[in-house]
Design a protein around this motif. Structure first.
Motif, mmCIF file in Angstrom:
data_model
loop_
_atom_site.group_PDB
_atom_site.id
_atom_site.type_symbol
_atom_site.label_atom_id
_atom_site.label_comp_id
_atom_site.label_asym_id
_atom_site.label_seq_id
_atom_site.Cartn_x
_atom_site.Cartn_y
_atom_site.Cartn_z
ATOM 1 N N ASP A 255 0.827 -1.216 0.000
ATOM 2 C CA ASP A 255 0.000 0.000 0.000
ATOM 3 C C ASP A 255 0.863 1.268 0.000
ATOM 4 O OD1 ASP A 255 0.998 -0.220 2.546
ATOM 5 O OD2 ASP A 255 -0.937 -0.102 3.570
ATOM 6 N N SER A 257 3.033 2.084 2.181
ATOM 7 C CA SER A 257 3.495 2.386 3.531
ATOM 8 C C SER A 257 4.872 1.765 3.742
ATOM 9 C CB SER A 257 2.492 1.819 4.546
ATOM 10 O OG SER A 257 2.936 2.039 5.870
ATOM 11 N N SER B 155 -2.316 6.185 12.778
ATOM 12 C CA SER B 155 -2.171 5.026 11.907
ATOM 13 C C SER B 155 -0.722 4.551 11.933
ATOM 14 C CB SER B 155 -2.599 5.383 10.478
ATOM 15 O OG SER B 155 -2.471 4.262 9.638
ATOM 16 N N GLN B 159 0.502 0.942 13.065
ATOM 17 C CA GLN B 159 1.292 0.091 12.179
ATOM 18 C C GLN B 159 2.596 -0.345 12.859
ATOM 19 O OE1 GLN B 159 1.474 1.345 7.928
ATOM 20 N NE2 GLN B 159 -0.091 2.828 8.464
ATOM 21 N N TYR B 273 -5.748 1.718 5.269
ATOM 22 C CA TYR B 273 -5.309 0.807 6.333
ATOM 23 C C TYR B 273 -6.437 0.551 7.333
ATOM 24 C CZ TYR B 273 -2.130 -1.406 9.694
ATOM 25 O OH TYR B 273 -1.508 -2.302 10.531
ATOM 26 N N TYR B 277 -7.187 -3.169 7.866
ATOM 27 C CA TYR B 277 -6.443 -3.603 9.054
ATOM 28 C C TYR B 277 -6.917 -4.946 9.570
ATOM 29 C CZ TYR B 277 -5.201 -3.694 14.035
ATOM 30 O OH TYR B 277 -4.737 -4.049 15.273
ATOM 31 N N ARG B 280 -3.183 -5.585 4.536
ATOM 32 C CA ARG B 280 -3.008 -4.460 3.636
ATOM 33 C C ARG B 280 -3.530 -4.857 2.262
ATOM 34 N NH1 ARG B 280 0.788 -0.767 5.888
ATOM 35 N NH2 ARG B 280 1.855 -1.635 7.682
#
Lengths: 390, 390
Positions: A255, A257, B155, B159, B273, B277, B280
């Motif tokens: 994604d 990230s 977020s 993560q 996300y 969650y 991903r």
């Protein structure tokens, strides 16, 4: 953790080994020390034995084994001898975690003994995975062993991966300090000396790995190691130069990230993480203060000025015994460079020439790897000798 | 994911709402759109209805609800009205994830409806947690709801926390862009205009949150939000200024290791996300390129020049209804500043004065919070009016 873990340290007198012993001695209540092992440095080993009282020791060289008996006449635990002794310590049934901290190719056989015993293995010995990555990881799967990287980079990747799905990983971004010659042009690189190369900007390490850090061979080996430890193809493993060595490596996900693991440069964190994974334990080290650090900088890794990095990608993509040859040639060339017998840019040249002249095996056994390693060392030694007498 | 998730978006026409709808429309195969809701922007809502075909809509204002009927005469799904309608959409049994993206305190009651239904809630509405953090999180525990932060900072923290033990967390390090006035001295800060404040360096956001970003009130609210979402005391939540907004926040662990979540500044990542969650899904956005970015810089967050940040720590440490008062006063003061009725440094002054004059409740109910919010708004409005006519 609820109960203490039983730890064996293979190569306890080396750079990573002494830091592992440091952690074990700081937190005696968390760990039982099973075996400490060394090749020859029995004076250091004897001091460690007095300090943290392992149950036993193993020593590779016979003269050193005899000397240990003189140094520690009252030591009542087993004092094992030779590679067989190292393997017995590595495979010992009581081990919860085996820290494989031996330098160079000599660590492969004892590490394999720990793998065959199905242990959790902290792997500071990157030559093991560089030379025989597919063999070691296949064996780990077969025997139920867990390989935990102790390099700061692979520990960073592992820490960024916990709790994530494998399928969600897109790329690894391995950071490199760039070494002391990061900004040197090609001509200047030809003239650098071992003394210059040993002044590593961020990390205090052994001499061999410090030179590997200056050539970026170390980073190349880490790419190979990452490929085997985490089963990601080389096309999805990038290297970025980050001179401050605060970000130890990153994982990019599908994604977009990115997760990074950071901290002041110290091997204590990855060493302890291997001993406590997937949990953590308190560690009394200075905390990172980004406002004081001010800036983290990044540059592309230049595979032309640092051909060892490109060579690592090449041998990884070729597969088979190529990486073992490169590792052996590199070890010989670095020793020659440290002795002042060859120049800095002769290191990648020696690896290339050795690769060019050696026969390759597509699917080597561990015995093939041992034989290939020895043959590559012979060739590289002759090559360095020819360079020296030019 | 194996089966599509059913999503309701509360506040689908706001800044986060439209980006959520963007993700839903890009990846129609992964999501079923249940309800979209808005307060008044029915033209935008009608366009979204045509684009992503939700099962139903809910609209707070009656005139807007009537207008929607005119705009979409063929829409056959339920068209719910008022706060009751918003709550019905929020609590709808089919919802897998409710994205709570309403701006300001108006989001509290519908979000609570989603909590009472035990849903997974993507929480972009930070006022909910700022004003009623202990009530909302206690309700989430009681009703089995899961609150997932949609701020990029929270977020990032979430993560960095996946796969880690709670007990291993030492501190959160929340990054702040520092806003457009990061380097202004106190005197200059008094003179800045709304137009200057709306030029946020890295993020394209709504006007209210852009001003909150310039005063660092937004960052202060995020500290409060982090305290409630992740149950860490304020003494273990730090703020560091990071103008590039590449590192979205960090978690420091008890062994000194720090994990950071990074990426180009976009809300699409934290929004998606929250929808996927702890898994991903692919997202087609540009990847971060650190070698091109070159440098990430860091500075201390100055609570003297940016008193809103200190106020946030103060009301968090006081507890009870104090944060609700600060949030209400801030909303009023920001609106007045955007209208050109008060100055930039009048924003923290208005919050301080309102806090000073309002009665506090140590253990407010949700009704108390609603009443406190209304009373604080009245006081702050009068205060701004007095300032304006000075």
């Amino acid at each position: 953790m609820t109960s203490p873990r039983t730890i064996t340290v293979l190569g306890s007198t080396g750079s990573i080994g002494t830091q592992t012993v440091d952690i074990l001695s700081r937190h005696g209540e968390r760990y039982v020390v099973n075996f400490l092992t060394c090749n020859t440095r029995v004076d250091d080993l004897a001091e460690q034995v007095r300090r943290i009282r392992p149950r036993g020791v193993a020593i590779r060289e016979e003269w050193a084994w005899k000397r240990f008996r003189e140094l520690c006449p009252d030591f009542t635990g087993p004092v094992l001898l030779g590679e067989e002794g190292l393997c017995e310590a590595a495979a010992h049934a009581d081990n919860d975690v085996v820290m494989s901290a031996m330098v160079g190719f000599s660590g492969v056989v004892p590490t394999m003994a720990a793998i065959r015993a199905g242990h959790v293995i902290g792997l500071a010995n990157k030559e093991t995975l560089v030379s025989a990555g597919d063999i070691m990881t296949a064996a780990a799967r077969a025997y139920g062993a867990t390989l935990i990287a102790v390099d700061s980079e692979h520990s960073a990747i592992l820490q960024c991966m916990v709790g994530e799905r494998r399928a969600d990983i897109e790329t690894f971004i391995i950071t490199a300090s760039g070494g002391p010659f990061r900004s040197y042009d090609m001509e200047s690189l030809h003239g650098v000396t071992a003394a210059q190369a040993l002044r590593h900007p961020n990390w205090s390490m052994g001499a061999k790995i410090t030179i590997d850090s200056a050539t970026l061979m170390n980073k190349g080996f880490e790419v190979i190691e990452a490929r085997w430890l985490f089963d990601l193809p080389s096309s999805r493993i990038d290297v970025v130069v980050h001179p401050q060595s605060i970000i130890h490596s990153m994982v990019q996900f599908i994604d977009g990230s990115v997760k990074a693991q950071m901290g002041i440069p110290t091997m204590l964190v990855p060493i302890q993480y291997a001993l406590t994974y997937p949990a953590r334990e308190p560690l009394d080290i200075p905390r990172m203060d980004l406002a004081s650090i001010g800036a983290l900088t990044f540059e592309s890794a230049d595979r032309e000025r640092f051909p060892c990095l490109q060579l690592a990608y090449d041998v990884l993509d070729e597969g088979g015994s190529a990486a073992c040859i490169a590792n052996a040639a590199n070890e010989v060339a670095v020793a020659a460079f440290l002795d002042g017998r060859i120049g800095f840019m002769d290191i990648p040249a020696c690896i290339s020439t050795t690769l060019h002249h050696m026969e390759r095996l597509a699917h080597p056994s561990l015995d093939d790897i041992v034989a290939t390693d020895a043959a590559a060392r012979r060739y590289a030694t002759e090559h360095c000798s020819r360079l020296q007498h030019r």
